[in-house]
Design a protein around this motif. Structure first.
Motif, mmCIF file in Angstrom:
data_model
loop_
_atom_site.group_PDB
_atom_site.id
_atom_site.type_symbol
_atom_site.label_atom_id
_atom_site.label_comp_id
_atom_site.label_asym_id
_atom_site.label_seq_id
_atom_site.Cartn_x
_atom_site.Cartn_y
_atom_site.Cartn_z
ATOM 1 N N ARG A 242 7.456 -5.449 -11.351
ATOM 2 C CA ARG A 242 7.436 -4.462 -12.423
ATOM 3 C C ARG A 242 6.037 -4.424 -13.030
ATOM 4 N N THR A 243 5.771 -3.404 -13.804
ATOM 5 C CA THR A 243 4.456 -3.294 -14.445
ATOM 6 C C THR A 243 4.135 -4.542 -15.260
ATOM 7 N N SER A 244 5.133 -5.098 -15.920
ATOM 8 C CA SER A 244 4.909 -6.280 -16.759
ATOM 9 C C SER A 244 4.572 -7.522 -15.940
ATOM 10 N N ASP A 245 4.827 -7.481 -14.616
ATOM 11 C CA ASP A 245 4.513 -8.619 -13.755
ATOM 12 C C ASP A 245 3.070 -8.602 -13.259
ATOM 13 N N ILE A 246 2.372 -7.488 -13.457
ATOM 14 C CA ILE A 246 1.006 -7.329 -12.945
ATOM 15 C C ILE A 246 0.015 -7.962 -13.903
ATOM 16 N N GLY A 247 -0.866 -8.827 -13.364
ATOM 17 C CA GLY A 247 -1.827 -9.521 -14.215
ATOM 18 C C GLY A 247 -3.055 -8.698 -14.559
ATOM 19 N N PHE A 248 -3.424 -7.744 -13.703
ATOM 20 C CA PHE A 248 -4.632 -6.952 -13.923
ATOM 21 C C PHE A 248 -4.463 -5.601 -13.249
ATOM 22 N N THR A 249 -4.896 -4.553 -13.905
ATOM 23 C CA THR A 249 -4.809 -3.192 -13.369
ATOM 24 C C THR A 249 -6.197 -2.571 -13.368
ATOM 25 N N VAL B 165 -2.691 0.080 -4.182
ATOM 26 C CA VAL B 165 -2.413 -1.178 -3.490
ATOM 27 C C VAL B 165 -2.056 -2.236 -4.525
ATOM 28 N N VAL B 166 -1.366 -3.264 -4.064
ATOM 29 C CA VAL B 166 -1.107 -4.451 -4.871
ATOM 30 C C VAL B 166 -1.792 -5.627 -4.201
ATOM 31 N N PHE C 2 0.851 -1.194 0.000
ATOM 32 C CA PHE C 2 0.000 0.000 0.000
ATOM 33 C C PHE C 2 0.882 1.237 0.000
ATOM 34 N N ALA C 3 0.504 2.197 -0.802
ATOM 35 C CA ALA C 3 1.226 3.469 -0.837
ATOM 36 C C ALA C 3 0.218 4.586 -1.076
ATOM 37 N N GLN C 4 0.536 5.766 -0.569
ATOM 38 C CA GLN C 4 -0.311 6.931 -0.794
ATOM 39 C C GLN C 4 0.554 8.177 -0.857
ATOM 40 N N SER C 5 -0.001 9.205 -1.470
ATOM 41 C CA SER C 5 0.688 10.492 -1.518
ATOM 42 C C SER C 5 0.438 11.261 -0.227
ATOM 43 N N ASP C 6 1.146 12.343 -0.036
ATOM 44 C CA ASP C 6 0.773 13.304 0.995
ATOM 45 C C ASP C 6 -0.483 14.012 0.490
ATOM 46 N N VAL D 168 -4.101 -1.760 -8.089
ATOM 47 C CA VAL D 168 -5.294 -0.922 -7.958
ATOM 48 C C VAL D 168 -4.846 0.463 -7.528
ATOM 49 N N TYR D 169 -5.327 1.492 -8.216
ATOM 50 C CA TYR D 169 -4.960 2.853 -7.814
ATOM 51 C C TYR D 169 -6.138 3.790 -8.020
ATOM 52 N N SER D 170 -6.131 4.882 -7.285
ATOM 53 C CA SER D 170 -7.169 5.894 -7.434
ATOM 54 C C SER D 170 -6.600 7.246 -7.035
ATOM 55 N N TYR D 171 -7.285 8.284 -7.448
ATOM 56 C CA TYR D 171 -6.762 9.629 -7.234
ATOM 57 C C TYR D 171 -7.893 10.635 -7.396
ATOM 58 N N GLY D 172 -7.661 11.826 -6.908
ATOM 59 C CA GLY D 172 -8.640 12.894 -7.075
ATOM 60 C C GLY D 172 -8.019 14.245 -6.806
ATOM 61 N N LYS D 173 -8.417 15.221 -7.603
ATOM 62 C CA LYS D 173 -8.028 16.608 -7.377
ATOM 63 C C LYS D 173 -9.311 17.422 -7.224
ATOM 64 N N SER D 174 -9.650 17.723 -5.982
ATOM 65 C CA SER D 174 -10.866 18.489 -5.712
ATOM 66 C C SER D 174 -10.619 19.988 -5.750
ATOM 67 N N SER D 175 -9.361 20.387 -5.682
ATOM 68 C CA SER D 175 -9.042 21.811 -5.523
ATOM 69 C C SER D 175 -9.438 22.693 -6.705
#
Length: 348
Positions: A41-48, A207-208, A9-13, A106-113
């Protein structure tokens, strides 16, 4: 069923504004970080699978731009949901359960500003009876809070206590936007004060997932997903009891949350009053540690805050700070849609 776990798991500030960077700039460091934790690596991921909102970006198919940050060539197996990333994780989980992939990003993001998120969220409302009145998200949450107060479920000092605890816990979270105690402030919409409401946040999370022995090879203590389910309330606010959340309760039941006690709960409760509703619906006693990360009151990136709850719960299991955790995500006005997952770590 196959055993599937969150292994990284990783997230931005999470910040009030990120004018200096695009969505791609914001997402790429998070993707690099989560993959580096596993050595994949990206090539190792089965589904995004990704989650985001074109309404926030103000342009159609905006999610295709962030694929530049993933690396979509050579062609990859990829999907997208116009929802919080928690629902993207659900889709990826199902994909791994079918055996069509062993790993998923799996990733997600948002810019509400850039805009007024309170107005943008009115587009979720019933288009015939409610949306034309333009009640914003804070006004609707205030209706729910007042209903709880009128029913004797809470009061303003208790809500202030929820805010103080959450932001106090956020002091230990380096990614939180509003760490540490702060005054409740003035009323935004009575009975909700500034401290009862979430900040406007820009950010990203990833997340992975991995199945079976692959998960054990990638992570010392995987956070196994023992169950996950999501349910929806009626679209019309007028036919709902805003002091309760039957959909959250049913999702928790179907996910297996009531089979054994949990020790941690990461609740996606952007408003203090919503934590009151969820605690009751999810049967969380005083012995459960609720939102040790600070929750959505400390950082509420629209379209990523639910995925962050799953990631934070998984991270506590991986660190050995939790053995059985509940993670919750919501979407829509007044807890309209609810997803619940139960995560467990193997015996230490």
């Amino acid at each position: 069923m196959r055993d599937v776990a969150i292994v990284a798991f990783a997230q931005s500030d999470h910040r009030r504004r990120t004018d200096e960077c695009s969505e791609v700039d914001m997402v790429m460091p998070v993707l690099h970080s989560v993959l580096a934790q596993t050595g994949l690596r990206t090539s190792d991921i089965g589904f995004t699978c990704s989650g985001s909102s074109d309404y926030l970006a103000g342009r159609a198919f905006s999610f295709t731009m962030t694929l530049d940050g993933v690396g979509a060539w050579p062609p990859i197996s990829e999907s997208h949901v116009e929802m919080d990333g928690a629902w993207a994780l659900y889709e990826a989980w199902v994909k791994l359960l079918t055996g069509e992939a062993d790993t998923a990003l799996v990733y997600s993001y948002g810019k509400s500003s850039p805009g007024s998120v309170r107005d943008v969220l009115t587009r979720q409302l019933d288009p015939y009876y409610v949306a034309p009145l333009w009640p914003d998200s804070v006004a609707l949450a205030a209706l729910q809070a007042q209903a709880l107060i009128d029913a004797g479920e809470t009061d303003e000092p208790a809500l202030a206590g929820v805010a103080a605890r959450s932001r106090g816990d956020a002091a230990g979270n380096p990614h939180a936007q509003l760490p540490g105690p702060r005054p409740q402030g003035d009323y935004l919409v009575r009975p909700l004060r500034t401290g009862d409401c979430p900040p406007i946040s820009d950010g990203a999370a990833a997340v992975v997932l991995a199945a079976g022995d692959r998960a054990r090879a990638l992570c010392e203590r995987p956070a196994w997903i023992r169950g996950m389910d999501h349910r929806i309330e009626a679209h019309s606010l007028g036919v709902r009891d805003l002091t309760d959340s039957p959909s959250a309760r049913l999702a928790a039941e179907r996910a297996g949350a009531f089979e054994r006690p949990v020790d941690t709960a990461e609740l996606h409760a952007p408003f203090t009053s919503q934590e009151v509703v969820l605690r009751k619906a999810l049967r969380l006693g005083d012995g459960v540690r609720v939102n040790p990360s600070g929750g959505a009151l400390a950082a509420n990136t629209v379209m990523a805050a639910g995925l962050v709850r799953l990631g934070e719960a998984a991270a506590r299991i991986q660190r050995g700070e939790s053995d059985r955790a509940l993670a919750h995500a919501t979407s829509g006005p007044c807890l309209q849609q609810n997803l619940v997952a139960v995560l467990e770590g193997e015996a230490q």
